[in-house]
Design a protein around this motif. Structure first.
Motif, mmCIF file in Angstrom:
data_model
loop_
_atom_site.group_PDB
_atom_site.id
_atom_site.type_symbol
_atom_site.label_atom_id
_atom_site.label_comp_id
_atom_site.label_asym_id
_atom_site.label_seq_id
_atom_site.Cartn_x
_atom_site.Cartn_y
_atom_site.Cartn_z
ATOM 1 N N GLU A 1 55.153 -64.841 21.047
ATOM 2 C CA GLU A 1 54.173 -64.869 19.972
ATOM 3 C C GLU A 1 54.704 -64.191 18.712
ATOM 4 O O GLU A 1 54.511 -64.651 17.611
ATOM 5 C CB GLU A 1 52.881 -64.184 20.438
ATOM 6 N N GLU A 2 55.426 -63.039 18.915
ATOM 7 C CA GLU A 2 55.909 -62.323 17.742
ATOM 8 C C GLU A 2 57.118 -62.997 17.110
ATOM 9 O O GLU A 2 57.588 -62.604 16.056
ATOM 10 C CB GLU A 2 56.256 -60.878 18.121
ATOM 11 N N GLU A 3 57.638 -64.032 17.766
ATOM 12 C CA GLU A 3 58.809 -64.727 17.249
ATOM 13 C C GLU A 3 58.467 -66.175 16.904
ATOM 14 O O GLU A 3 59.321 -67.051 16.934
ATOM 15 C CB GLU A 3 59.942 -64.687 18.273
ATOM 16 N N LYS A 4 57.214 -66.407 16.602
ATOM 17 C CA LYS A 4 56.785 -67.760 16.277
ATOM 18 C C LYS A 4 57.619 -68.340 15.144
ATOM 19 O O LYS A 4 57.886 -67.683 14.144
ATOM 20 C CB LYS A 4 55.311 -67.741 15.843
ATOM 21 N N MET A 5 58.050 -69.578 15.312
ATOM 22 C CA MET A 5 58.834 -70.239 14.279
ATOM 23 C C MET A 5 57.921 -70.791 13.199
ATOM 24 O O MET A 5 56.800 -71.205 13.472
ATOM 25 C CB MET A 5 59.637 -71.384 14.886
ATOM 26 N N THR A 6 58.437 -70.802 11.995
ATOM 27 C CA THR A 6 57.710 -71.452 10.909
ATOM 28 C C THR A 6 57.840 -72.959 11.068
ATOM 29 O O THR A 6 58.693 -73.457 11.809
ATOM 30 C CB THR A 6 58.277 -71.037 9.545
ATOM 31 N N GLU A 7 57.020 -73.690 10.350
ATOM 32 C CA GLU A 7 57.089 -75.146 10.415
ATOM 33 C C GLU A 7 58.459 -75.649 9.962
ATOM 34 O O GLU A 7 59.020 -76.586 10.540
ATOM 35 C CB GLU A 7 55.999 -75.753 9.544
ATOM 36 N N GLN B 1 61.343 -73.979 10.182
ATOM 37 C CA GLN B 1 62.325 -73.679 11.222
ATOM 38 C C GLN B 1 62.273 -74.714 12.332
ATOM 39 O O GLN B 1 63.316 -75.144 12.841
ATOM 40 C CB GLN B 1 62.062 -72.283 11.806
ATOM 41 N N ILE B 2 61.076 -75.109 12.702
ATOM 42 C CA ILE B 2 60.928 -76.126 13.752
ATOM 43 C C ILE B 2 61.566 -77.439 13.316
ATOM 44 O O ILE B 2 62.294 -78.087 14.080
ATOM 45 C CB ILE B 2 59.435 -76.332 14.091
ATOM 46 N N LYS B 3 61.330 -77.823 12.063
ATOM 47 C CA LYS B 3 61.929 -79.063 11.559
ATOM 48 C C LYS B 3 63.455 -78.970 11.542
ATOM 49 O O LYS B 3 64.156 -79.945 11.853
ATOM 50 C CB LYS B 3 61.402 -79.360 10.158
ATOM 51 N N ILE B 4 63.981 -77.800 11.162
ATOM 52 C CA ILE B 4 65.434 -77.604 11.130
ATOM 53 C C ILE B 4 66.009 -77.723 12.533
ATOM 54 O O ILE B 4 67.041 -78.384 12.754
ATOM 55 C CB ILE B 4 65.779 -76.239 10.512
ATOM 56 N N ILE B 5 65.356 -77.102 13.498
ATOM 57 C CA ILE B 5 65.834 -77.161 14.875
ATOM 58 C C ILE B 5 65.793 -78.586 15.406
ATOM 59 O O ILE B 5 66.742 -79.070 16.017
ATOM 60 C CB ILE B 5 64.993 -76.232 15.781
ATOM 61 N N GLN B 6 64.693 -79.271 15.164
ATOM 62 C CA GLN B 6 64.572 -80.651 15.622
ATOM 63 C C GLN B 6 65.671 -81.523 15.030
ATOM 64 O O GLN B 6 66.291 -82.327 15.731
ATOM 65 C CB GLN B 6 63.193 -81.205 15.250
ATOM 66 N N ALA B 7 65.915 -81.356 13.751
ATOM 67 C CA ALA B 7 66.955 -82.158 13.085
ATOM 68 C C ALA B 7 68.337 -81.796 13.610
ATOM 69 O O ALA B 7 69.172 -82.681 13.859
ATOM 70 C CB ALA B 7 66.888 -81.932 11.576
ATOM 71 N N ALA B 8 68.600 -80.500 13.784
ATOM 72 C CA ALA B 8 69.917 -80.060 14.242
ATOM 73 C C ALA B 8 70.218 -80.581 15.637
ATOM 74 O O ALA B 8 71.305 -81.110 15.903
ATOM 75 C CB ALA B 8 69.997 -78.532 14.216
ATOM 76 N N VAL B 9 69.273 -80.451 16.555
ATOM 77 C CA VAL B 9 69.486 -80.929 17.920
ATOM 78 C C VAL B 9 69.695 -82.437 17.935
ATOM 79 O O VAL B 9 70.573 -82.959 18.636
ATOM 80 C CB VAL B 9 68.312 -80.519 18.829
ATOM 81 N N ASP B 10 68.909 -83.150 17.150
ATOM 82 C CA ASP B 10 69.021 -84.608 17.088
ATOM 83 C C ASP B 10 70.407 -85.038 16.620
ATOM 84 O O ASP B 10 71.066 -85.895 17.225
ATOM 85 C CB ASP B 10 67.946 -85.147 16.147
ATOM 86 N N ILE B 11 70.893 -84.408 15.540
ATOM 87 C CA ILE B 11 72.195 -84.804 14.987
ATOM 88 C C ILE B 11 73.337 -84.281 15.852
ATOM 89 O O ILE B 11 74.349 -84.963 16.037
ATOM 90 C CB ILE B 11 72.342 -84.311 13.532
ATOM 91 N N PHE B 12 73.204 -83.060 16.393
ATOM 92 C CA PHE B 12 74.233 -82.545 17.292
ATOM 93 C C PHE B 12 74.426 -83.489 18.474
ATOM 94 O O PHE B 12 75.547 -83.732 18.926
ATOM 95 C CB PHE B 12 73.854 -81.160 17.820
ATOM 96 N N ALA B 13 73.332 -84.025 19.007
ATOM 97 C CA ALA B 13 73.424 -84.943 20.142
ATOM 98 C C ALA B 13 74.122 -86.229 19.754
ATOM 99 O O ALA B 13 74.858 -86.815 20.550
ATOM 100 C CB ALA B 13 72.022 -85.249 20.683
ATOM 101 N N ASP B 14 73.890 -86.654 18.521
ATOM 102 C CA ASP B 14 74.445 -87.929 18.066
ATOM 103 C C ASP B 14 75.907 -87.804 17.627
ATOM 104 O O ASP B 14 76.754 -88.621 17.998
ATOM 105 C CB ASP B 14 73.598 -88.468 16.920
ATOM 106 N N LYS B 15 76.227 -86.752 16.857
ATOM 107 C CA LYS B 15 77.542 -86.643 16.241
ATOM 108 C C LYS B 15 78.377 -85.473 16.735
ATOM 109 O O LYS B 15 79.583 -85.441 16.524
ATOM 110 C CB LYS B 15 77.391 -86.511 14.725
ATOM 111 N N GLY B 16 77.736 -84.493 17.363
ATOM 112 C CA GLY B 16 78.457 -83.289 17.746
ATOM 113 C C GLY B 16 78.367 -82.233 16.657
ATOM 114 O O GLY B 16 78.153 -82.539 15.472
ATOM 115 N N TYR B 17 78.543 -80.991 17.065
ATOM 116 C CA TYR B 17 78.415 -79.863 16.141
ATOM 117 C C TYR B 17 79.430 -79.940 15.003
ATOM 118 O O TYR B 17 79.092 -79.788 13.832
ATOM 119 C CB TYR B 17 78.589 -78.565 16.931
ATOM 120 N N ALA B 18 80.701 -80.173 15.346
ATOM 121 C CA ALA B 18 81.776 -80.123 14.353
ATOM 122 C C ALA B 18 81.613 -81.176 13.261
ATOM 123 O O ALA B 18 81.990 -80.948 12.110
ATOM 124 C CB ALA B 18 83.131 -80.270 15.038
ATOM 125 N N SER B 19 81.046 -82.327 13.617
ATOM 126 C CA SER B 19 80.928 -83.427 12.660
ATOM 127 C C SER B 19 79.610 -83.419 11.906
ATOM 128 O O SER B 19 79.346 -84.323 11.114
ATOM 129 C CB SER B 19 81.081 -84.772 13.391
#
Length: 221
Positions: free
Chosen positions: A18-24, A26-44
């Motif tokens: 609860e004390e570490e709740k993400m902002t809206e 931050q959630i969008k950034i995480i969703q986008a990062a995971v999506d692209i990391f899965a598609d292209k990989g971290y390095a790319s």
């Protein structure tokens, strides 16, 4: 793929206290990062791509995370113990907790279980395969959470069959390493290198099991 990723992200986002709740944002950034990391990989993947996918300014990412690697570590490392280990172990306990008449029966059950798991969750496993080998921080988290839960149980299974004379005398973790290498070699080839190939999984499982047992069976006098 989209449904599995959505379920995984939903589980990830529920992990924060609860004390570490993400902002809206931050959630969008995480969703986008995971999506692209899965598609292209971290390095790319660039932070500008993440920002564009998330619908935020690139500077917003750096307000939360100093570098792209900080973004990866801030997302993945804290949730390894809460999400990834249980995720990897999903449905594996039923294999580890079953008593088998022969070691090769255990191998077949293990291989079918992990193959089904990877086929079902291929995009998520792909992220782990991409990133864990290249980030010591993630390796440490993975090993600390996964090995204690699995290693000793696998060791007991192997020593049990060694005590019956079904397997050669060799350090249990050496036998485990060889068996896992053969099993995961097929799964990786089948799911990631040549997924378009017309695989006969049952035939391939038997080939892998026979290969392992031929090398592990004790010599007959």
């Amino acid at each position: 793929m989209a449904e599995e990723m959505e379920q995984w992200l939903s589980s990830l986002l529920r992990l924060t206290d609860e004390e570490e709740k993400m902002t809206e944002k931050q959630i969008k950034i995480i969703q986008a990062a995971v999506d692209i990391f899965a598609d292209k990989g971290y390095a790319s993947t660039s932070t500008s791509e993440i920002a564009q996918r998330a619908g935020v300014a690139e500077g917003t990412i750096f307000r939360h995370y100093k570098t792209k690697k900080d973004l990866l570590l801030s997302i993945v490392a804290p949730v390894m113990s809460k999400l990834v280990a249980p995720f990897v172990l999903r449905d594996l306990h039923q294999v580890l907790d079953t008593e088998y008449e022969q070691f090769e029966d255990f191998l077949r059950a293990m291989m079918r279980n992990r193959l089904e798991f990877v086929v079902k969750h291929a995009p998520i496993v792909k992220i782990m395969l991409h990133e864990i080998p290249f980030h010591p921080e993630l390796q440490s988290q993975f090993k600390e959470q996964l090995f204690p839960q699995v290693g000793e149980r696998l060791k007991r299974i192997i020593t049990h069959f060694q005590s019956r004379g079904d397997l050669i005398e060799m350090p249990p973790f050496a036998l485990l390493r060889m068996s896992v290498s053969a099993i995961m070699g097929y799964i990786f080839t089948r799911c990631y290198l040549f997924p378009e190939h017309d695989w006969n999984d049952e035939e391939e499982i038997e080939r892998v099991v026979n290969f392992i047992m031929h090398g592990l069976a004790p010599r007959k006098e």
